[in-house]
Write a protein that holds these residues in place. Structure first.
Motif, PDB file in Angstrom:
ATOM      1  N   VAL A 262       0.652  -1.507  -0.221  1.00 47.82           N
ATOM      2  CA  VAL A 262       0.446   0.033   0.473  1.00 47.82           C
ATOM      3  C   VAL A 262       0.688   1.501   0.300  1.00 47.82           C
ATOM      4  CG1 VAL A 262      -1.677   1.755   1.350  1.00 47.82           C
ATOM      5  CG2 VAL A 262      -2.050  -1.241   1.288  1.00 47.82           C
ATOM      6  N   PRO A 263       1.737   1.257   0.973  1.00 51.58           N
ATOM      7  CA  PRO A 263       2.845   2.223   0.808  1.00 51.58           C
ATOM      8  C   PRO A 263       3.663   2.923  -0.953  1.00 51.58           C
ATOM      9  CG  PRO A 263       3.184   1.376   2.919  1.00 51.58           C
ATOM     10  CD  PRO A 263       2.196   0.442   1.511  1.00 51.58           C
ATOM     11  N   LEU A 264       2.997   1.583  -1.344  1.00 47.89           N
ATOM     12  CA  LEU A 264       4.096   2.275  -2.996  1.00 47.89           C
ATOM     13  C   LEU A 264       3.094   3.024  -4.178  1.00 47.89           C
ATOM     14  CD1 LEU A 264       5.783  -1.836  -3.404  1.00 47.89           C
ATOM     15  CD2 LEU A 264       6.821   0.254  -2.038  1.00 47.89           C
ATOM     16  N   ILE A 265       1.691   3.165  -3.211  1.00 48.58           N
ATOM     17  CA  ILE A 265       1.272   3.531  -3.907  1.00 48.58           C
ATOM     18  C   ILE A 265       0.812   5.009  -4.041  1.00 48.58           C
ATOM     19  CG2 ILE A 265      -1.234   2.622  -4.979  1.00 48.58           C
ATOM     20  CD1 ILE A 265      -1.152   0.244  -3.993  1.00 48.58           C
ATOM     21  N   GLN A 266       1.112   4.916  -5.297  1.00 49.28           N
ATOM     22  CA  GLN A 266      -0.179   7.004  -5.650  1.00 49.28           C
ATOM     23  C   GLN A 266      -1.482   6.802  -5.531  1.00 49.28           C
ATOM     24  OE1 GLN A 266       2.692   8.585  -8.558  1.00 49.28           O
ATOM     25  NE2 GLN A 266       4.007   9.923  -6.675  1.00 49.28           N
ATOM     26  N   HIS A 267      -2.110   6.132  -6.255  1.00 52.78           N
ATOM     27  CA  HIS A 267      -3.380   6.032  -6.723  1.00 52.78           C
ATOM     28  C   HIS A 267      -3.548   4.769  -7.791  1.00 52.78           C
ATOM     29  CE1 HIS A 267      -7.512   8.023  -8.531  1.00 52.78           C
ATOM     30  NE2 HIS A 267      -6.821   7.106  -9.626  1.00 52.78           N
ATOM     31  N   MET A 268      -5.010   4.541  -7.004  1.00 47.03           N
ATOM     32  CA  MET A 268      -5.539   2.986  -7.238  1.00 47.03           C
ATOM     33  C   MET A 268      -6.836   3.344  -7.677  1.00 47.03           C
ATOM     34  SD  MET A 268      -6.091   1.555  -3.800  1.00 47.03           S
ATOM     35  CE  MET A 268      -6.693  -0.106  -4.575  1.00 47.03           C
ATOM     36  N   GLU A 269      -7.305   2.350  -8.526  1.00 42.46           N
ATOM     37  CA  GLU A 269      -8.395   2.904  -9.178  1.00 42.46           C
ATOM     38  C   GLU A 269      -9.208   1.082  -9.267  1.00 42.46           C
ATOM     39  OE1 GLU A 269     -11.087   4.655 -13.059  1.00 42.46           O
ATOM     40  OE2 GLU A 269      -8.959   4.746 -13.196  1.00 42.46           O
ATOM     41  N   SER A 270     -10.781   0.719  -9.710  1.00 42.43           N
ATOM     42  CA  SER A 270     -10.736  -0.444 -10.011  1.00 42.43           C
ATOM     43  C   SER A 270     -12.134  -0.085 -10.846  1.00 42.43           C
ATOM     44  CB  SER A 270     -11.809  -1.120  -8.695  1.00 42.43           C
ATOM     45  OG  SER A 270     -12.679  -2.520  -8.948  1.00 42.43           O
ATOM     46  N   ARG A 271     -12.105  -0.817 -11.817  1.00 44.99           N
ATOM     47  CA  ARG A 271     -13.344  -1.139 -13.024  1.00 44.99           C
ATOM     48  C   ARG A 271     -14.324  -3.147 -13.218  1.00 44.99           C
ATOM     49  NH1 ARG A 271      -9.471   2.173 -15.416  1.00 44.99           N
ATOM     50  NH2 ARG A 271      -9.566   4.037 -16.637  1.00 44.99           N
ATOM     51  N   ILE A 272     -15.270  -2.515 -12.703  1.00 46.91           N
ATOM     52  CA  ILE A 272     -16.533  -4.060 -12.808  1.00 46.91           C
ATOM     53  C   ILE A 272     -17.141  -3.488 -14.732  1.00 46.91           C
ATOM     54  CG2 ILE A 272     -18.065  -5.246 -12.377  1.00 46.91           C
ATOM     55  CD1 ILE A 272     -16.006  -5.126 -10.299  1.00 46.91           C
ATOM     56  N   MET A 273     -16.269  -4.735 -15.432  1.00 45.27           N
ATOM     57  CA  MET A 273     -16.277  -4.648 -16.349  1.00 45.27           C
ATOM     58  C   MET A 273     -17.538  -6.322 -17.168  1.00 45.27           C
ATOM     59  SD  MET A 273     -12.243  -3.492 -17.935  1.00 45.27           S
ATOM     60  CE  MET A 273     -11.966  -5.599 -17.599  1.00 45.27           C
ATOM     61  N   ILE A 274     -18.035  -6.093 -18.222  1.00 44.00           N
ATOM     62  CA  ILE A 274     -18.714  -7.164 -18.647  1.00 44.00           C
ATOM     63  C   ILE A 274     -18.673  -6.951 -20.228  1.00 44.00           C
ATOM     64  CG2 ILE A 274     -20.992  -7.109 -19.720  1.00 44.00           C
ATOM     65  CD1 ILE A 274     -20.963  -6.969 -16.441  1.00 44.00           C
ATOM     66  N   PRO A 275     -18.440  -8.356 -20.109  1.00 43.83           N
ATOM     67  CA  PRO A 275     -17.251  -8.630 -21.649  1.00 43.83           C
ATOM     68  C   PRO A 275     -18.595  -8.066 -22.165  1.00 43.83           C
ATOM     69  CG  PRO A 275     -17.264 -10.308 -20.115  1.00 43.83           C
ATOM     70  CD  PRO A 275     -18.159  -9.598 -19.507  1.00 43.83           C
ATOM     71  N   MET A 276     -17.751  -8.257 -24.148  1.00 42.11           N
ATOM     72  CA  MET A 276     -18.944  -7.841 -24.593  1.00 42.11           C
ATOM     73  C   MET A 276     -18.588  -9.043 -25.651  1.00 42.11           C
ATOM     74  SD  MET A 276     -16.943  -4.195 -27.269  1.00 42.11           S
ATOM     75  CE  MET A 276     -16.633  -3.130 -26.559  1.00 42.11           C
ATOM     76  N   LYS A 277     -19.756  -8.827 -26.831  1.00 43.78           N
ATOM     77  CA  LYS A 277     -20.291 -10.739 -27.509  1.00 43.78           C
ATOM     78  C   LYS A 277     -19.234 -11.394 -27.999  1.00 43.78           C
ATOM     79  CE  LYS A 277     -24.774  -8.825 -28.424  1.00 43.78           C
ATOM     80  NZ  LYS A 277     -26.163  -9.055 -29.260  1.00 43.78           N
ATOM     81  N   THR A 278     -18.487 -10.360 -28.386  1.00 43.15           N
ATOM     82  CA  THR A 278     -16.999 -11.530 -29.306  1.00 43.15           C
ATOM     83  C   THR A 278     -15.888 -11.423 -28.203  1.00 43.15           C
ATOM     84  OG1 THR A 278     -16.135  -9.470 -29.991  1.00 43.15           O
ATOM     85  CG2 THR A 278     -18.194 -10.402 -31.431  1.00 43.15           C
ATOM     86  N   SER A 279     -15.734 -11.038 -27.236  1.00 42.00           N
ATOM     87  CA  SER A 279     -14.369 -11.588 -26.515  1.00 42.00           C
ATOM     88  C   SER A 279     -14.340 -12.623 -26.240  1.00 42.00           C
ATOM     89  CB  SER A 279     -15.009 -10.553 -24.693  1.00 42.00           C
ATOM     90  OG  SER A 279     -13.771 -10.934 -24.396  1.00 42.00           O
ATOM     91  N   PRO A 280     -13.259 -12.886 -25.926  1.00 38.48           N
ATOM     92  CA  PRO A 280     -12.282 -13.882 -26.557  1.00 38.48           C
ATOM     93  C   PRO A 280     -12.026 -14.353 -24.222  1.00 38.48           C
ATOM     94  CG  PRO A 280     -10.330 -13.450 -27.652  1.00 38.48           C
ATOM     95  CD  PRO A 280     -12.038 -12.454 -27.030  1.00 38.48           C
ATOM     96  N   LEU A 281     -12.296 -13.551 -23.698  1.00 38.02           N
ATOM     97  CA  LEU A 281     -13.115 -13.230 -21.779  1.00 38.02           C
ATOM     98  C   LEU A 281     -14.624 -13.191 -21.956  1.00 38.02           C
ATOM     99  CD1 LEU A 281      -9.461 -11.602 -21.131  1.00 38.02           C
ATOM    100  CD2 LEU A 281      -9.734 -14.068 -20.457  1.00 38.02           C
ATOM    101  N   LYS A 282     -14.706 -14.819 -21.389  1.00 37.72           N
ATOM    102  CA  LYS A 282     -16.331 -13.943 -21.546  1.00 37.72           C
ATOM    103  C   LYS A 282     -16.817 -13.908 -20.043  1.00 37.72           C
ATOM    104  CE  LYS A 282     -16.900 -15.491 -25.621  1.00 37.72           C
ATOM    105  NZ  LYS A 282     -17.140 -15.030 -27.051  1.00 37.72           N
TER     106      LYS A 282
END
Length: 282
Positions: A262-282
């Motif tokens: 944690v002390p190494l971090i200046q900024h952090m962000e989280s995104r929750i994402m939904i795959p598109m229909k053609t994404s190889p990662l479903k």
């Protein structure tokens, strides 16, 4: 201390105008030098020792058995154009992925669900590093379908940015997954000079976070925003994400990893994402 020094010099002056004056000054100088040496030695105990590196952190942390380069793209789409943008990507991106003359693969493509809204994220892999990237870009510039795609895409975007990444040697290479899943992209802006330290802790920590097979890929930037780390995770849903993350705290060593990174971090962000229909990662 200044008063005592003047008093000692004054004593020397009252005894003689020549010899003892000089010896008095020498004595004062000697004592001052001793104090300075002691003070410097004391301060040296608290000075951080620099560990000189003989190689770039990209060589120390990246996989050596392959020569993969990754590109991540962030596209901020006009809200009224998001559906049309997704359809356009679903028509064009799979053809690039499947083209045997292009040494690149679409790893995954998503829309952001929680985080920055009306955003698309694309992750590409170039097998062969920078030469492969250059080859793909040169061939796509001559591809009419791709140039038309870029023209239409430009009408739908508010802004876009990208980064070139390498993958950490201790993470698995991202491979296609069956779904449905949600994906979390956790992005960390580290303090400059701390990438090696981050890698050392996560090389031990990744085993703790692999037990539910949630770890997809770990990357660090080479071009774009520097000292950026991206960790990509897969979960069945938000509830399983919460359960999985809470279980990590019950495993030995996870609290230590969090404490020291944690002390190494200046900024952090989280995104929750939904795959598109053609994404190889479903």
């Amino acid at each position: 201390m200044a008063t005592r020094v003047l008093q000692r010099v004054g004593c020397g002056l009252t005894r003689t105008k020549h010899g003892l004056l000089a010896s008095g000054l020498v004595a004062v100088a000697a004592r001052s030098f001793t104090v300075l040496r002691e003070d410097s030695w004391f301060k040296s105990l608290f000075v951080r020792k620099v560990d000189p590196r003989k190689d770039a952190h990209s060589h120390l942390l990246a996989k050596k058995e392959d020569n993969n380069l990754y590109k991540i793209q962030f596209h901020n789409v006009k809200p009224e154009c998001l559906d049309d943008y997704n359809e356009l990507c679903e028509d064009v991106l799979p053809s690039i992925h499947a083209n045997p003359e292009l040494p690149c693969e679409l790893v995954g493509t998503w829309n952001t669900w929680y985080g920055e809204q009306d955003q698309a994220v694309h992750l590409w892999r170039y097998r062969g590093g920078y030469p492969a990237l250059t080859e793909v870009m040169n061939k796509l510039r001559q591809n009419k379908d791709f140039t038309n795609y870029r023209t239409e895409r430009g009408k739908m975007l508010l802004s876009r940015r990208n980064q070139l990444l390498l993958e950490f040697s201790f993470w698995n290479e991202p491979v296609p997954r069956s779904g449905p899943n949600i994906y979390e992209l956790r992005s960390y802006q580290l303090r400059p000079g701390t990438m090696i330290e981050w890698g050392n802790y996560w090389a031990r920590a990744i085993d703790i976070r692999q037990q539910n097979h949630e770890a997809v890929g770990g990357f660090f930037s080479q071009i774009g925003s520097l000292y950026t780390v991206h960790h990509l995770w897969a979960y069945k849903d938000l509830q399983s994400r919460e359960v999985t993350r809470n279980l990590a705290w019950q495993r030995d060593g996870w609290d230590e990893v969090v404490y020291y990174t944690v002390p190494l971090i200046q900024h952090m962000e989280s995104r929750i994402m939904i795959p598109m229909k053609t994404s190889p990662l479903k």
